[in-house]
Scaffold this active site. Structure first.
Site, PDB file in Angstrom:
ATOM      1  N   ASP A  81       0.973  -1.114   0.010  1.00  0.00           N
ATOM      2  CA  ASP A  81       0.072   0.032  -0.025  1.00  0.00           C
ATOM      3  C   ASP A  81       0.864   1.085   0.117  1.00  0.00           C
ATOM      4  O   ASP A  81       2.139   1.124   0.559  1.00  0.00           O
ATOM      5  CB  ASP A  81      -0.944  -0.048   1.218  1.00  0.00           C
ATOM      6  CG  ASP A  81      -2.133   1.013   1.250  1.00  0.00           C
ATOM      7  OD1 ASP A  81      -2.323   1.294   0.103  1.00  0.00           O
ATOM      8  OD2 ASP A  81      -2.386   1.396   2.179  1.00  0.00           O
ATOM      9  N   HIS A  82       0.416   2.327  -0.637  1.00  0.00           N
ATOM     10  CA  HIS A  82       1.161   3.483  -0.675  1.00  0.00           C
ATOM     11  C   HIS A  82       2.722   3.404  -0.517  1.00  0.00           C
ATOM     12  O   HIS A  82       3.333   3.894   0.304  1.00  0.00           O
ATOM     13  CB  HIS A  82       0.519   4.498   0.462  1.00  0.00           C
ATOM     14  CG  HIS A  82      -0.794   5.093   0.284  1.00  0.00           C
ATOM     15  ND1 HIS A  82      -1.086   5.857  -0.459  1.00  0.00           N
ATOM     16  CD2 HIS A  82      -1.912   4.724   1.127  1.00  0.00           C
ATOM     17  CE1 HIS A  82      -2.480   6.242  -0.321  1.00  0.00           C
ATOM     18  NE2 HIS A  82      -2.818   5.366   0.526  1.00  0.00           N
ATOM     19  N   HIS A 178      -8.735   9.533   4.810  1.00  0.00           N
ATOM     20  CA  HIS A 178      -7.740   8.354   5.751  1.00  0.00           C
ATOM     21  C   HIS A 178      -8.232   8.782   6.985  1.00  0.00           C
ATOM     22  O   HIS A 178      -7.939   9.845   7.334  1.00  0.00           O
ATOM     23  CB  HIS A 178      -6.396   8.912   5.448  1.00  0.00           C
ATOM     24  CG  HIS A 178      -5.745   7.955   4.141  1.00  0.00           C
ATOM     25  ND1 HIS A 178      -5.141   8.753   3.252  1.00  0.00           N
ATOM     26  CD2 HIS A 178      -6.037   6.801   3.476  1.00  0.00           C
ATOM     27  CE1 HIS A 178      -4.752   7.835   2.122  1.00  0.00           C
ATOM     28  NE2 HIS A 178      -5.402   6.783   2.479  1.00  0.00           N
ATOM     29  N   GLY A 179      -8.792   7.678   7.753  1.00  0.00           N
ATOM     30  CA  GLY A 179      -8.851   8.055   9.014  1.00  0.00           C
ATOM     31  C   GLY A 179     -10.616   8.360   9.383  1.00  0.00           C
ATOM     32  O   GLY A 179     -11.100   8.326   8.435  1.00  0.00           O
ATOM     33  N   HIS A 206     -10.005   4.344  -1.211  1.00  0.00           N
ATOM     34  CA  HIS A 206      -9.369   4.591   0.081  1.00  0.00           C
ATOM     35  C   HIS A 206     -10.176   5.053   1.165  1.00  0.00           C
ATOM     36  O   HIS A 206     -10.990   5.918   0.717  1.00  0.00           O
ATOM     37  CB  HIS A 206      -8.017   5.469  -0.067  1.00  0.00           C
ATOM     38  CG  HIS A 206      -6.827   4.687  -0.773  1.00  0.00           C
ATOM     39  ND1 HIS A 206      -5.512   4.255  -0.297  1.00  0.00           N
ATOM     40  CD2 HIS A 206      -6.813   3.859  -2.158  1.00  0.00           C
ATOM     41  CE1 HIS A 206      -4.717   3.672  -1.238  1.00  0.00           C
ATOM     42  NE2 HIS A 206      -5.744   3.575  -2.198  1.00  0.00           N
ATOM     43  N   GLY A 207      -9.651   5.206   2.333  1.00  0.00           N
ATOM     44  CA  GLY A 207     -10.336   5.756   3.455  1.00  0.00           C
ATOM     45  C   GLY A 207     -11.555   5.227   3.735  1.00  0.00           C
ATOM     46  O   GLY A 207     -12.674   5.829   4.081  1.00  0.00           O
ATOM     47  N   SER A 209     -12.455   3.724   6.542  1.00  0.00           N
ATOM     48  CA  SER A 209     -13.012   3.761   8.020  1.00  0.00           C
ATOM     49  C   SER A 209     -13.959   4.953   8.243  1.00  0.00           C
ATOM     50  O   SER A 209     -13.791   6.147   7.777  1.00  0.00           O
ATOM     51  CB  SER A 209     -11.733   4.069   8.931  1.00  0.00           C
ATOM     52  OG  SER A 209     -11.062   2.779   8.970  1.00  0.00           O
ATOM     53  N   ASN A 228     -10.014   0.152   1.167  1.00  0.00           N
ATOM     54  CA  ASN A 228      -8.745  -0.086   2.213  1.00  0.00           C
ATOM     55  C   ASN A 228      -9.433   0.469   3.561  1.00  0.00           C
ATOM     56  O   ASN A 228     -10.143   1.372   3.827  1.00  0.00           O
ATOM     57  CB  ASN A 228      -7.749   0.963   1.815  1.00  0.00           C
ATOM     58  CG  ASN A 228      -7.138   0.704   0.495  1.00  0.00           C
ATOM     59  OD1 ASN A 228      -7.523  -0.317  -0.317  1.00  0.00           O
ATOM     60  ND2 ASN A 228      -5.912   1.432   0.203  1.00  0.00           N
ATOM     61  N   THR A 231      -7.679   2.423  10.026  1.00  0.00           N
ATOM     62  CA  THR A 231      -7.989   3.201  11.168  1.00  0.00           C
ATOM     63  C   THR A 231      -8.763   2.481  12.066  1.00  0.00           C
ATOM     64  O   THR A 231      -8.562   2.458  13.320  1.00  0.00           O
ATOM     65  CB  THR A 231      -8.541   4.873  10.892  1.00  0.00           C
ATOM     66  OG1 THR A 231      -7.687   5.267  10.193  1.00  0.00           O
ATOM     67  CG2 THR A 231      -8.645   5.411  12.019  1.00  0.00           C
TER      68      THR A 231
HETATM   69  P1  13P Z   1      -8.711   4.286   6.712  1.00  0.00           P
HETATM   70  O1  13P Z   1      -7.543   4.467   7.657  1.00  0.00           O
HETATM   71  O2  13P Z   1      -9.629   5.574   6.602  1.00  0.00           O
HETATM   72  O3  13P Z   1      -9.568   2.929   7.005  1.00  0.00           O
HETATM   73  O4  13P Z   1      -8.240   4.391   5.269  1.00  0.00           O
HETATM   74  C1  13P Z   1      -7.271   3.220   5.075  1.00  0.00           C
HETATM   75  C2  13P Z   1      -6.678   3.536   3.553  1.00  0.00           C
HETATM   76  O5  13P Z   1      -7.034   4.161   2.936  1.00  0.00           O
HETATM   77  C3  13P Z   1      -5.274   3.058   3.705  1.00  0.00           C
HETATM   78  O6  13P Z   1      -4.597   3.037   2.267  1.00  0.00           O
END
Ligand code: 13P
Length: 278
Positions: A81-82, A178-179, A206-207, A209, A228, A231
């Protein structure tokens, strides 16, 4: 079994569900993610971010995931990832990852295309698929990711990007963070539809959560095939540990780790079920 990420996402795309990609940094999380996927009879992606390379033995980690995947009945993918550095991507490919994400989102389009294409050429020679990103996610609460500027993906540029890089899946920025969200999520599903109309590779969100369930479901309807999650799983483990140590003064690490796995199970299962879109 260990599976090719591209094959797994192509199947998700044709059957309109999404595969959960859990960010992991230790054996305990890997085990829970794979066990819960097996219980729910869904494929799963184990994702290790480049930012954890200083603390995780990448080759050892890969061997561990491959060994567990080999005795698992559902497809298990191993994803980088990333990643921002070519060296990290080559290291992941050499150690057996089934896909890699090159994140050139901080660059202007032309540069992002140039660097991404270079990675695609290398990865494809090894049979490894590539995710890339244009646009960028802002960072919400409790995230461990880099701060992005929140630029949404332009559908026409997405089309050009995919055509010129030959990337296998595309991370689309549509307003998720993200988060955890600080305030109401502002997610542009109409934009996702536009991107979908321009691009035919599987799309990645992505993101995951904190994103409301109805938005997740509608994003899957509009072509998201991989989501993905980092968090919320981390928060489940950390809040369990905080409570545990308030109540228990003496304990043994083996007990704590086993109980932490139990604390992660419901949140991991929740996402697998939601993404399965049954
Ligand atoms: P979250 O932390 O929002 O779940 O996102 C994770 C993410 O996109 C990792 O690439």
């Amino acid at each position: 079994m260990l599976a090719n990420t591209k094959d797994v996402l192509k199947q998700a795309q044709s059957q309109r569900y999404a595969v959960a990609a859990f960010n992991v940094y230790n054996l305990e999380t890997v085990q829970v993610a794979i066990q819960m996927a097996e219980k729910e009879e869904q494929p799963v992606i184990i994702a290790l971010g480049e930012r954890y390379f200083p603390t995780v033995d990448v080759e050892g980690f890969s061997a561990m995931v491959q060994r567990i995947a080999a005795k698992t009945s559902v497809p298990v993918c191993l994803h980088l990832d990333h990643a921002y550095e070519k060296e990290s991507i080559i290291r992941a490919i050499r150690s057996g990852f089934t896909s890699v994400m090159y994140d050139g989102s901080k660059y202007e389009l032309e540069q992002n295309i140039h660097y991404t294409k270079e990675i695609v050429d290398i990865a494809h020679m090894a049979g490894v698929s590539v995710e890339a990103e244009i646009g960028s996610l802002a960072r919400g609460a409790f995230s461990d990711e880099e701060e992005g500027n929140g630029t949404l993906t332009d559908p026409k540029l997405a089309k050009q990007f995919v055509a010129e890089t030959n990337v296998d899946f595309l991370a689309a920025a549509i307003g998720t963070v993200h988060g955890m969200y600080q305030g109401e999520p502002n997610i542009n599903l109409a934009l996702l539809e536009e991107i979908r109309n321009e691009v035919d590779v599987p799309l990645v969100l992505h993101g995951g959560s904190g994103t409301p369930d109805d938005i997740i479901k509608n994003s899957i309807k509009s072509g998201i095939c991989k989501i993905n999650i980092n968090t919320e799983v981390s928060m489940a483990a950390v809040s369990y540990l905080q409570n545990y140590f308030q109540e228990n003064k003496t304990t043994h690490l083996s007990t704590v780790m086993a109980n932490t796995q139990e604390a992660m199970e419901p949140v991991i299962t929740k996402f697998i079920r939601l993404f399965a879109n049954k």
